[in-house]
Design an enzyme around this catalytic site. Structure first.
Site, mmCIF file in Angstrom:
data_model
loop_
_atom_site.group_PDB
_atom_site.id
_atom_site.type_symbol
_atom_site.label_atom_id
_atom_site.label_comp_id
_atom_site.label_asym_id
_atom_site.label_seq_id
_atom_site.Cartn_x
_atom_site.Cartn_y
_atom_site.Cartn_z
ATOM 1 N N LYS A 117 130.296 44.170 58.375
ATOM 2 C CA LYS A 117 129.607 45.387 58.378
ATOM 3 C C LYS A 117 129.858 46.071 57.240
ATOM 4 O O LYS A 117 129.172 47.306 57.264
ATOM 5 C CB LYS A 117 129.295 45.534 59.516
ATOM 6 C CG LYS A 117 128.456 44.465 60.331
ATOM 7 C CD LYS A 117 127.640 44.657 61.479
ATOM 8 C CE LYS A 117 126.661 43.761 62.012
ATOM 9 N NZ LYS A 117 128.094 42.835 62.382
HETATM 10 C C1 LIG Z 1 127.579 40.708 63.023
HETATM 11 C C2 LIG Z 1 128.899 40.048 62.608
HETATM 12 C C3 LIG Z 1 128.322 39.124 62.308
HETATM 13 C C4 LIG Z 1 126.853 38.114 62.110
HETATM 14 O O1 LIG Z 1 125.865 38.515 60.858
HETATM 15 P P1 LIG Z 1 124.841 38.568 61.088
HETATM 16 O O2 LIG Z 1 124.449 38.911 59.687
HETATM 17 O O3 LIG Z 1 123.826 39.414 62.283
HETATM 18 O O4 LIG Z 1 124.428 37.694 60.907
HETATM 19 C C5 LIG Z 1 129.206 38.176 62.250
HETATM 20 N N1 LIG Z 1 130.335 38.548 62.852
HETATM 21 C C6 LIG Z 1 130.584 39.256 62.590
HETATM 22 C C7 LIG Z 1 132.734 39.603 62.880
HETATM 23 C C8 LIG Z 1 129.600 40.604 62.557
HETATM 24 O O5 LIG Z 1 130.454 41.775 62.998
#
Ligand SMILES: *Cc1c(COP(=O)(O)O)cnc(C)c1O
Length: 481
Positions: A117
């Site tokens: 993120k």
């Molecule tokens: C947020 C997250 C996901 C999922 O991603 P999306 O965009 O919600 O599909 C997968 N792995 C980690 C470590 C995350 O922080």
């Protein structure tokens, strides 16, 4: 470039107008009117841009196709300021690592909070600061987190002019590492509110504040959730960066496997593919919370209630509905806003599901759009973590393990490289790594001893009025001095 709503609203907006907004006025999500096409010559230019000038230049060139209301020199500077080796650990920003025949890992989790993120949120912080300064405006971001999103937002917004963050989290329920990451921030514009309750209580408070339009307007409340188009756009860039690292010529294809929850990450892959990036398959990997896997297997999209939402060892994928999924369905239905509204606005709220299995366009999800899917369980995660550690000496986190497990089921004859997106580092989920390997994962040096740092957090009951009073008080004092 103008942006439209997936539910057919007549408005057309520029990038900076939707940057600070959440949903479109009709409850839909924003998408560009069309996907700019990347032809062979342009892909060659992007390849050179990444290899010779770096990730920031690649980001600038892709973002320029979608943003026409920030002067080029400013956008270039924002990208250069965001994607640095200092913030992301390496000059490549998203290096590829070979795991086994035909299978690669793309590292997206070397940013400040060790999860993917950061890739989008770091840019969002700089874009917000730029646009708020330009408008002479302020924004108070209110959010609820059980871990990754909140800390990525705080690390992106810390110290930014015109921005304050009020982040609620369930008191005592995040891992010690996650608590330390968030609560050790000493920046005056970051407020951690530990709510005596569970994650749903935090979310209810955020919803209630958002529904109080007068409070919201008076205190300039906004959010940074995953439906924000700018976050998705920032993620498109690393699909290009993965492609140009895995291939030498534009005639080659690659596939991606994406550990998925809210469908934000893989939706960026869909956008890259729609732009003409030679992606063969986009494989959606879920954990036990398999809303998306069920859809791609059956054509039925059925959101889960909270009783049916499992708490798993890949918690950032524990979702009951996938908030970005509407964007893909809009494209699948030939960009029919009325039909998308009938499904997401009406069918989901009355029946909790919709069924596209009889719609001939559902068959195109795999053929025309490349989508495949699979799921993984706690036992699969443990086995995959153990196996990659034993065979390759590589420790992967639980979410990435969901991806590797599912990628192995879909890599075909191995002629097309399969890139698994690494979405977090194992240290964030140390407990499960210990369960799998019998020892804790390596801790990056900059995180040594963070649990011992002084914490800045306000513990309070799950009481809407107290949270509102806290926000009002801290908006006022900060504005005065
Ligand atoms: C947020 C997250 C996901 C999922 O991603 P999306 O965009 O919600 O599909 C997968 N792995 C980690 C470590 C995350 O922080």
């Amino acid at each position: 470039m103008l942006y439209i709503s997936t539910r057919g609203h007549a408005d057309r907006k520029h990038f900076c107008d939707i940057l600070l907004e959440g949903l479109a006025p009709d409850g839909g999500l924003y998408l560009p009117e069309h996907y700019p096409q990347v032809d062979d010559a342009m892909l060659t230019r992007l390849r050179k841009a990444y290899h010779e000038q770096g990730y920031a230049e690649l980001a600038f060139q892709i973002l320029s196709l979608y943003i026409d209301d920030i002067p080029a020199a400013d956008l270039k500077a924002l990208c250069a300021k965001t994607y640095t080796a200092e913030v992301f650990g390496t000059g490549e920003i998203v290096p590829l690592r070979h795991l086994e025949d035909g299978l690669w890992l793309e590292a997206l989790s070397n940013g400040p909070t060790l999860a993917f993120k950061d890739m989008a949120m770091q840019l969002l912080g700089n874009l917000f600061e730029y646009e708020l300064t330009r408008r002479g405006a302020e924004l108070n971001i209110l959010g609820a987190t059980s871990g990754d999103t909140g800390s990525a937002a705080e690390y992106a917004m810390r110290g930014k002019k015109g921005i304050r963050v009020f982040m609620t989290s369930p008191h005592g329920r995040m891992s010690p590492f996650q608590q330390a990451q968030m609560f050790s921030l000493q920046d005056a514009n970051i407020h951690n509110l530990a709510i005596e309750g569970v994650f749903d209580d935090c979310q209810d408070i955020v919803k209630a504040v958002s529904n109080d339009l007068e409070f919201k307007r008076k205190h300039k409340i906004g959010t940074v959730n995953s439906i924000n188009w700018a976050r998705l756009l920032a993620q498109v860039v690393y699909y290009f960066a993965g492609y140009v690292q895995a291939t030498e010529t534009n005639g080659q294809k690659v596939s991606f496997t994406v550990p998925s929850g809210n469908f934000g990450n893989v939706c960026a892959g869909h956008v890259a593919r729609m732009m003409g990036l030679p992606i063969d398959k986009l494989v959606v990997a879920t954990n036990e919370n398999d809303v998306l896997d069920e859809f791609f297997r059956t054509g039925v999209y059925r959101v889960r209630g909270s009783a049916d939402t499992h708490e798993t060892s890949s918690p950032s994928m524990d979702i009951s509905k996938a908030s970005n999924f509407e964007r893909f369905v809009f494209d699948l239905l030939g960009r029919d806003g009325a039909k998308t509204k009938a499904l997401f606005g009406d069918a989901l709220s009355t029946q909790g599901q919709f069924d596209l299995s009889q719609d001939p366009r559902f068959a195109q999800a795999a053929g025309q759009y490349g989508f495949l899917s699979g799921k993984s369980t706690h036992a699969d995660r443990l086995a995959t973590i153990r196996d990659t550690h034993q065979r390759y000496g590589v420790t992967i986190d639980t979410h990435t393990a969901d991806g590797v497990k599912v990628a192995r089921e879909h890599r075909g004859d191995g002629s097309v490289p399969m890139i698994v997106l690494e979405t977090a580092l194992p240290i964030k989920f140390a407990q499960t790594i210990v369960e799998a390997l019998g020892h804790a994962p390596e801790r990056p040096a900059k995180f040594e001893g963070i649990e011992d740092l002084p914490k800045r957090v306000q513990v309070m009951p799950a009481d809407l009025d107290l949270v509102k009073a806290y926000i009002a008080r801290h908006c006022a004092t900060a504005a005065q001095g």
